[in-house]
Design an enzyme around this catalytic site. Structure first.
Site, PDB file in Angstrom:
ATOM      1  N   ASP A  19      -3.739   2.743   4.660  1.00 35.65           N
ATOM      2  CA  ASP A  19      -3.499   1.494   4.196  1.00 35.65           C
ATOM      3  C   ASP A  19      -3.118   0.483   4.828  1.00 35.65           C
ATOM      4  OD1 ASP A  19      -4.972   0.326   2.652  1.00 35.65           O
ATOM      5  OD2 ASP A  19      -4.760   2.045   0.816  1.00 35.65           O
TER       6      ASP A  19
HETATM    7  C1  NOJ Z   1      -6.477  -1.121   0.363  1.00 33.73           C
HETATM    8  C2  NOJ Z   1      -6.348  -0.274  -0.814  1.00 33.73           C
HETATM    9  O1  NOJ Z   1      -5.239   0.862  -1.374  1.00 33.73           O
HETATM   10  C3  NOJ Z   1      -7.515   0.586   0.096  1.00 33.73           C
HETATM   11  O2  NOJ Z   1      -8.211   2.209  -0.504  1.00 33.73           O
HETATM   12  C4  NOJ Z   1      -8.725   0.082   0.607  1.00 33.73           C
HETATM   13  O3  NOJ Z   1      -9.471   1.232   1.763  1.00 33.73           O
HETATM   14  C5  NOJ Z   1      -8.610  -0.892   2.274  1.00 33.73           C
HETATM   15  N1  NOJ Z   1      -7.082  -1.736   1.200  1.00 33.73           N
HETATM   16  C6  NOJ Z   1      -9.597  -1.809   2.951  1.00 33.73           C
HETATM   17  O4  NOJ Z   1     -10.407  -2.667   1.798  1.00 33.73           O
END
Ligand code: NOJ
Length: 738
Positions: free
Chosen positions: A286
């Site tokens: 993430d």
């Molecule tokens: C953080 C989020 O937790 C995740 O779900 C997301 O896909 C990413 N950012 C990218 O935007």
């Protein structure tokens, strides 16, 4: 100009000429990928493991400055938040024409519940209990996303959560593992279709691995501390099911598990994911979660965070830039082997290959297709249908609903009554408020009576100034439709709430409107369960509409006026008070289960144990009557199938759909078992006055769990079986497993 095309045409030829359709021979694909890897420099390899956000859309705190220079240098293999056929084509051109090897980029985006045509938030859509609908919304989302140059969606989010304070509960399928597992499968199938190489499918990414939904106190990014038994039983099954359904990638979570952040957690990423489950897709972190391992206090510096995450099983670094900066050093220091880098690169290239990008890097970036695809009439129609299927009727005193179309004057009141942006909910891709039907517009379009409107109050401030005017408006009407709830920004990432009542002065507004004595239909719009005991007492009818997306207003009007008989059921319990959280249906008995006559039992002094509305609950404009359950036998052997039968009758006046739910309880186990567990459901249409017999089959697999020794399987003994229209009101029978 790329070397791949000019100096080694044979490698290009082999990679490009074998379209996925023409060549299904995996070993020859592998050989072709290996020959590409053999000519890549270490930097180019690490580039394939590096993902940066473009600055076109922002979904996190930090943007890597100079990511375009990195891209030109062949040090970036994937980009997210770059959207639009023209823009993705432009970036793709840089990668294909300006880098040495010309390896195409992979474009990712959070297409969570729609790209341009926005569907209900996943929690709301799960309330439909309609797997076909869930698959369809993902399918349409993929059609739209792929038409703007995207290859990869960061969805589905399959985090089970029992905590309505957690803002991200809106992105998942709610509190139940079985329902969440079915939803995960449907959504993966919808995004990926049968053939990733088709230009209208996208690679899915199941997230967030693992147990992110168990953040302590519902505070986003917070510590998770749960047993391995609960991890495996409650949180992992939707991931495993998504993998079995063919999901091509998986995203780590921000939280720690058992003292180790998920992004550096070898137990999760290698032992479970790869060794136990045999996952062959790639693992992406993430956003900056490798970097965050320093803050977690598990890595002293960039280098050790990089090593920890790569060794744990991460293949691609989202946004930290640590792989780009440090993986090469670790290889040179012989701490990380180049062969393990090759393995990660192989996984990424395989997906690029499967998507057909080597055949034609621009196949998804097609401006003409983008134009004709986004918000097609049939997509909007599907969005309306899925939205109305997601609505849950929570209360309907004296059949206040449906409203007769002959109603003379309707007052539409409330801070969400004329909102459009909020109805899209969080993570709404490129959805735009201007394309969204507000509740007011939906009611007006239904053409029933005179519609008057008053805002009543703002969503989230203390100002009482509009209330008097709205009371006046209410007094002139025959019925009030009162739209209350949360703003879209109040749920989603980094949007936890400690107080889950109506924000601002909305309860005050509601109380003033109730005092008018007019029939009041509350339309709730929210991204999480809210604690609304007062509304439940005073409103005549309550519709839970979540955030229903682009067609919200039409969908709600369809239900308000009876053009659609509500059939949704809650995928998550609604507490009476935040103090009950976590409150979920499949709790354990405890040694002192609640007993009103005995002080020393498990309870609160000030509020009951039961939620306001239980999991699986939802009313219809008709009534369903459940007959007694019959079983094909009362003793089953491990290899047997037990058939459960139940006759359900529609004893009301309207045709309607019912979600019939099957639960079991294992009475005595080597470890304690929940008081009820969902193991099956069917959504069926029953015409007014008709009855249908439903059958469910139970095998030992449905009764399995992690036993005391952590082996998985059923244990002989006595079971209860329940069938009902929600988790509380059920018919029961019993059987034993020999
Ligand atoms: C953080 C989020 O937790 C995740 O779900 C997301 O896909 C990413 N950012 C990218 O935007």
């Amino acid at each position: 100009m790329k070397i791949l095309y000019t100096f080694i045409p044979c490698v290009l030829f082999v990679l490009c000429s074998c379209t996925p359709e023409r060549n299904k021979d995996r070993s020859s694909v592998d050989a072709r990928i290996d020959s590409l890897i053999s000519i890549m420099t270490l930097d180019e390899k690490v580039g394939q493991l590096t993902l940066y956000t473009s600055d076109l859309d922002v979904t996190g705190a930090h943007i890597r400055k100079g990511y375009l220079d990195d891209l030109k240098a062949g040090k970036v293999g994937a980009i997210f938040n770059a959207i639009g056929a023209d823009y993705t084509r432009k970036l793709q051109q840089i990668s294909v024409d300006e880098t040495r090897l010309g390896i195409p980029l992979l474009f990712g985006y959070d297409v969570v519940h729609g790209y341009k045509t926005i569907f209900p938030i996943p929690l709301g859509e799960t309330a439909s209990w309609d797997l076909t609908a869930m698959e369809l919304s993902a399918r349409i989302s993929a059609e739209e996303a792929s038409s703007v140059g995207l290859h990869w969606t960061f969805a589905p989010m399959v985090d089970v959560s029992r905590d309505p304070r957690w803002g991200r509960i809106m992105e998942g399928a709610g509190e139940d593992t079985y329902l969440g597992t079915q939803a995960a499968i449907a959504r993966v199938k919808g995004f990926q279709g049968d053939d990733l190489a088709a230009s209208n499918t996208v690679l899915a990414c199941v997230k967030h691995f693992a147990a992110y939904g168990a953040a302590q106190a519902g505070r986003d990014y917070n510590t998770v501390d749960i047993s391995e038994r609960s991890l495996r039983e409650d949180y992992l099954p939707p991931f495993k099911a998504a993998i079995d359904a063919g999901v091509g990638s998986i995203m780590t979570s921000f939280n720690e598990y058992d003292g180790v952040p998920a992004t550096g957690n070898r137990f999760l990423l290698t032992d479970i994911l790869q060794k136990e489950w045999g996952f062959t897709g790639f693992v992406v972190t993430d956003y900056t979660s490798i970097m965050e391992m320093v803050q977690h206090g598990i890595a002293a510096d960039t280098l050790s965070a990089t090593r920890l995450s790569f060794d744990a099983g991460v293949d691609m670094d989202m946004q930290s830039g640590f792989f780009e900066d440090k993986l090469g050093i670790l290889v040179k220091e012989k701490v990380v082997s180049e062969e393990s880098i090759n393995n990660a690169v192989r996984k990424v290239l395989k997906k690029k290959y499967a998507l057909g990008l080597f055949e034609d890097p621009y196949r998804y970036s097609n401006a003409a297709r983008e134009k004709e695809t986004l918000m097609k009439p049939e997509f909007l129609e599907a969005a309306r249908d899925i939205a109305r299927k997601s609505i849950v009727l929570l209360k309907n005193n004296k059949q206040t609903l449906p409203l007769p179309k002959s109603v003379k004057r309707i007052a539409v009141i409330g801070p969400l009554a004329n909102s459009t942006n909020d109805l899209l909910g969080a993570w709404s891709g490129q959805g735009e408020g201007k394309n969204c039907i507000s509740l007011l517009a939906g009611i007006q379009a239904a053409g029933a009576g005179t519609v008057v409107y008053a805002k009543g109050c703002n969503i989230n401030d203390d100002s009482l100034q509009y209330i008097a005017e709205s009371v006046k408006v209410a007094r002139t009407a025959d019925v009030v439709v009162l739209a209350l709830g949360e703003a879209a920004w109040m749920s989603g990432e980094a949007a936890s709430r400690a107080n889950i009542e109506l924000p601002g002065v909305q309860q005050k507004l509601a109380d003033e409107i109730f005092k008018t004595g007019k029939p009041v239909v509350v339309v709730l719009m929210n991204g999480r369960p809210l604690a609304i005991p007062d509304l439940d007492k005073k409103a005549d009818a309550i519709l839970e509409t979540w955030f229903l997306g682009t067609q919200a207003g039409h969908a709600i009007a369809d239900v308000l006026f009876g053009d659609y008989n509500p059939s949704g059921k809650l995928p998550v319990s609604f507490p009476i008070s935040v103090g009950q959280v976590p409150v979920y249906y499949n709790q354990k008995s405890t040694g002192r289960p609640f007993d009103a006559t005995n002080k020393y039992t498990s309870k609160y002094l000030d509020v009951g144990n039961e939620p306001l509305y239980p999991f699986g609950y939802g009313l219809s404009y008709t009534q369903f009557d459940y007959g007694e359950i019959t079983l094909s036998k009362h003793e089953m052997a491990t290899g047997d199938t037990l058939t459960v039968r139940c006759v359900i009758s529609n004893v009301g006046q309207m045709d309607g759909k019912e979600v019939v739910q099957l639960y079991v309880r294992d009475l005595v186990g080597s470890v304690t078992r929940p008081v009820k567990e969902l193991i099956g459901f069917q959504k069926i249409m029953i015409k007014a006055g008709e009855s249908k017999e439903l059958t469910f089959e139970i095998t030992a697999g449905d009764l399995s769990f992690y036993r005391l020794d952590m082996t998985y399987g059923a244990e002989p003994g006595n079971f209860q079986v329940f069938v009902g229209g929600n988790s509380r009101d059920t018919k029961a029978s019993a059987f034993s497993l020999k």
